[in-house]
Design a protein around this motif. Sequence first.
Motif, PDB file in Angstrom:
ATOM      1  N   GLN A  89      35.804 -12.036 -12.957  1.00  0.00           N
ATOM      2  CA  GLN A  89      37.210 -12.215 -13.300  1.00  0.00           C
ATOM      3  C   GLN A  89      37.804 -13.446 -12.647  1.00  0.00           C
ATOM      4  O   GLN A  89      37.347 -13.902 -11.592  1.00  0.00           O
ATOM      5  N   VAL A  90      38.809 -14.016 -13.320  1.00  0.00           N
ATOM      6  CA  VAL A  90      39.706 -14.983 -12.712  1.00  0.00           C
ATOM      7  C   VAL A  90      40.951 -14.200 -12.329  1.00  0.00           C
ATOM      8  O   VAL A  90      41.681 -13.704 -13.193  1.00  0.00           O
ATOM      9  N   HIS A  91      41.171 -14.048 -11.028  1.00  0.00           N
ATOM     10  CA  HIS A  91      42.271 -13.232 -10.515  1.00  0.00           C
ATOM     11  C   HIS A  91      43.543 -14.077 -10.442  1.00  0.00           C
ATOM     12  O   HIS A  91      43.501 -15.273 -10.142  1.00  0.00           O
ATOM     13  N   GLN A  92      44.684 -13.426 -10.660  1.00  0.00           N
ATOM     14  CA  GLN A  92      45.960 -14.118 -10.814  1.00  0.00           C
ATOM     15  C   GLN A  92      46.692 -14.375  -9.489  1.00  0.00           C
ATOM     16  O   GLN A  92      47.919 -14.391  -9.447  1.00  0.00           O
ATOM     17  N   GLY A  93      45.957 -14.613  -8.422  1.00  0.00           N
ATOM     18  CA  GLY A  93      46.608 -14.917  -7.147  1.00  0.00           C
ATOM     19  C   GLY A  93      47.278 -13.695  -6.551  1.00  0.00           C
ATOM     20  O   GLY A  93      46.724 -12.600  -6.529  1.00  0.00           O
ATOM     21  N   THR A  94      48.521 -13.859  -6.085  1.00  0.00           N
ATOM     22  CA  THR A  94      49.216 -12.765  -5.402  1.00  0.00           C
ATOM     23  C   THR A  94      49.903 -11.797  -6.358  1.00  0.00           C
ATOM     24  O   THR A  94      50.410 -10.756  -5.929  1.00  0.00           O
ATOM     25  N   TRP A  95      49.933 -12.107  -7.631  1.00  0.00           N
ATOM     26  CA  TRP A  95      50.577 -11.226  -8.600  1.00  0.00           C
ATOM     27  C   TRP A  95      49.790  -9.927  -8.757  1.00  0.00           C
ATOM     28  O   TRP A  95      48.573  -9.897  -8.628  1.00  0.00           O
ATOM     29  N   THR A  96      50.499  -8.846  -9.062  1.00  0.00           N
ATOM     30  CA  THR A  96      49.847  -7.594  -9.412  1.00  0.00           C
ATOM     31  C   THR A  96      49.667  -7.529 -10.922  1.00  0.00           C
ATOM     32  O   THR A  96      50.373  -8.187 -11.677  1.00  0.00           O
ATOM     33  N   GLN A 130      49.392 -21.178  -9.404  1.00  0.00           N
ATOM     34  CA  GLN A 130      48.588 -22.392  -9.235  1.00  0.00           C
ATOM     35  C   GLN A 130      47.386 -22.146  -8.314  1.00  0.00           C
ATOM     36  O   GLN A 130      46.742 -23.104  -7.891  1.00  0.00           O
ATOM     37  N   ASP A 131      47.109 -20.890  -8.026  1.00  0.00           N
ATOM     38  CA  ASP A 131      46.028 -20.582  -7.081  1.00  0.00           C
ATOM     39  C   ASP A 131      45.212 -19.371  -7.531  1.00  0.00           C
ATOM     40  O   ASP A 131      44.791 -18.554  -6.711  1.00  0.00           O
ATOM     41  N   ALA A 132      44.968 -19.258  -8.847  1.00  0.00           N
ATOM     42  CA  ALA A 132      44.076 -18.205  -9.332  1.00  0.00           C
ATOM     43  C   ALA A 132      42.684 -18.444  -8.747  1.00  0.00           C
ATOM     44  O   ALA A 132      42.330 -19.567  -8.397  1.00  0.00           O
ATOM     45  N   TYR A 133      41.897 -17.386  -8.645  1.00  0.00           N
ATOM     46  CA  TYR A 133      40.597 -17.559  -7.999  1.00  0.00           C
ATOM     47  C   TYR A 133      39.534 -16.691  -8.663  1.00  0.00           C
ATOM     48  O   TYR A 133      39.830 -15.740  -9.395  1.00  0.00           O
ATOM     49  N   LEU A 134      38.287 -17.030  -8.389  1.00  0.00           N
ATOM     50  CA  LEU A 134      37.139 -16.387  -9.008  1.00  0.00           C
ATOM     51  C   LEU A 134      36.667 -15.186  -8.186  1.00  0.00           C
ATOM     52  O   LEU A 134      36.575 -15.259  -6.963  1.00  0.00           O
ATOM     53  N   LYS A 135      36.358 -14.086  -8.891  1.00  0.00           N
ATOM     54  CA  LYS A 135      35.777 -12.907  -8.264  1.00  0.00           C
ATOM     55  C   LYS A 135      34.586 -12.442  -9.104  1.00  0.00           C
ATOM     56  O   LYS A 135      34.623 -12.502 -10.332  1.00  0.00           O
ATOM     57  N   MET A 136      33.548 -11.977  -8.427  1.00  0.00           N
ATOM     58  CA  MET A 136      32.377 -11.442  -9.119  1.00  0.00           C
ATOM     59  C   MET A 136      31.900 -10.187  -8.420  1.00  0.00           C
ATOM     60  O   MET A 136      31.989 -10.084  -7.195  1.00  0.00           O
ATOM     61  N   GLY A 137      31.399  -9.252  -9.189  1.00  0.00           N
ATOM     62  CA  GLY A 137      30.885  -8.012  -8.627  1.00  0.00           C
ATOM     63  C   GLY A 137      31.107  -6.861  -9.583  1.00  0.00           C
ATOM     64  O   GLY A 137      30.977  -7.003 -10.802  1.00  0.00           O
ATOM     65  N   LEU A 138      31.469  -5.709  -9.038  1.00  0.00           N
ATOM     66  CA  LEU A 138      31.761  -4.522  -9.824  1.00  0.00           C
ATOM     67  C   LEU A 138      33.141  -3.999  -9.437  1.00  0.00           C
ATOM     68  O   LEU A 138      33.409  -3.755  -8.263  1.00  0.00           O
ATOM     69  N   TYR A 139      34.008  -3.840 -10.429  1.00  0.00           N
ATOM     70  CA  TYR A 139      35.364  -3.337 -10.193  1.00  0.00           C
ATOM     71  C   TYR A 139      35.621  -2.248 -11.225  1.00  0.00           C
ATOM     72  O   TYR A 139      35.737  -2.523 -12.422  1.00  0.00           O
ATOM     73  N   LYS A 140      35.702  -1.013 -10.768  1.00  0.00           N
ATOM     74  CA  LYS A 140      35.810   0.140 -11.678  1.00  0.00           C
ATOM     75  C   LYS A 140      37.073   0.915 -11.345  1.00  0.00           C
ATOM     76  O   LYS A 140      37.057   1.912 -10.605  1.00  0.00           O
ATOM     77  N   ALA A 141      38.187   0.472 -11.901  1.00  0.00           N
ATOM     78  CA  ALA A 141      39.508   0.927 -11.484  1.00  0.00           C
ATOM     79  C   ALA A 141      39.737   2.412 -11.701  1.00  0.00           C
ATOM     80  O   ALA A 141      40.391   3.067 -10.894  1.00  0.00           O
ATOM     81  N   GLY A 142      39.232   2.966 -12.788  1.00  0.00           N
ATOM     82  CA  GLY A 142      39.571   4.348 -13.113  1.00  0.00           C
ATOM     83  C   GLY A 142      38.541   5.375 -12.715  1.00  0.00           C
ATOM     84  O   GLY A 142      38.616   6.540 -13.134  1.00  0.00           O
ATOM     85  N   TRP A 143      37.591   4.991 -11.886  1.00  0.00           N
ATOM     86  CA  TRP A 143      36.464   5.875 -11.586  1.00  0.00           C
ATOM     87  C   TRP A 143      36.904   7.199 -10.969  1.00  0.00           C
ATOM     88  O   TRP A 143      36.340   8.256 -11.282  1.00  0.00           O
ATOM     89  N   ASN A 144      37.892   7.163 -10.089  1.00  0.00           N
ATOM     90  CA  ASN A 144      38.311   8.386  -9.385  1.00  0.00           C
ATOM     91  C   ASN A 144      39.388   9.169 -10.115  1.00  0.00           C
ATOM     92  O   ASN A 144      39.747  10.270  -9.698  1.00  0.00           O
ATOM     93  N   THR A 145      39.882   8.614 -11.217  1.00  0.00           N
ATOM     94  CA  THR A 145      41.003   9.268 -11.897  1.00  0.00           C
ATOM     95  C   THR A 145      40.722   9.608 -13.353  1.00  0.00           C
ATOM     96  O   THR A 145      41.463  10.385 -13.954  1.00  0.00           O
ATOM     97  N   SER A 146      39.671   9.035 -13.925  1.00  0.00           N
ATOM     98  CA  SER A 146      39.367   9.257 -15.344  1.00  0.00           C
ATOM     99  C   SER A 146      37.917   9.692 -15.516  1.00  0.00           C
ATOM    100  O   SER A 146      37.082   9.504 -14.637  1.00  0.00           O
ATOM    101  N   SER A 147      37.647  10.238 -16.681  1.00  0.00           N
ATOM    102  CA  SER A 147      36.300  10.702 -16.987  1.00  0.00           C
ATOM    103  C   SER A 147      35.325   9.532 -17.064  1.00  0.00           C
ATOM    104  O   SER A 147      35.659   8.446 -17.543  1.00  0.00           O
TER     105      SER A 147
END
Length: 273
Positions: free
Chosen positions: A147-154, A238-255
Amino acid sequence: MRRAHIDVISSCRWKVIWILGTLCSVANAQDMEEVWIDPKMAALVSTYDKLFSTDWRYGIDSSIGVQANPGDITVVDDPVVAGRKAIRVQISKSENFSKIANGTPRAELIFPKVVSFSQGPDYLLRWSTFIPTGFTFDAKQAVIITQVHQGTWTGGPTIALSLLGKQYAISERGGVNTTAVSAGKWLCCADTDKGRWVNWALRYVADDSGHHASTQLWKDGRSVFASQGVPNAYIGVQDAYLKMGLYKAGWNTSSSEVSEMTLFFGPVSVSRK
């Protein structure tokens, strides 16, 4: 001292070749062969200046952040190519992620400020992924792998490459309404990629208005996604950044259909012009 190779094109460089056909074999243990089916892209690549590259032979550089439980991200021998290193990323649903970032199940690398993305410049990102032969796909919820993450924004990532079921998905967000995807596409078929390296390339020109925005993705040298004229950056970022790996947001809350996941990452290169 362990360090990534910055602004250096050495014997471990990414060799850019245009060939109509399949990937060439690896000529050197640390070389990554890139085949461009699009001849225009093959010519364009030489116009970029290298900002950052690493092939993991010296481990994870200290400038790269780690958001993971101990042992979830490790440098290992390449599962296919003898003499080359790779990053192994694994997560298990049974882990306690409460002390990792916002507590979301993940194991990710955050690349340094030298490769942050401002609006306007033309960036070229190259990386590779390896899905193990024993990998189980989850058709009930996605996992973001780059992902290209959007800096400090949520909110959702500006650019996200994900797996959902046996398909990849590429999506982008930006502009005023970042809760919606401004452009995206399903990419077939991840299950046929098991047991082999897949080479990705992303050309990214960020613009929160969309007027000059451009996002292009190549898979093994073949164009698989392109969008222009739609917002692909959060307002003012102006400071988005690169992230790599595994990000599974709904693992603990969804099937979910899986209780653990493992993925490998190869060399990473970021250039700009």
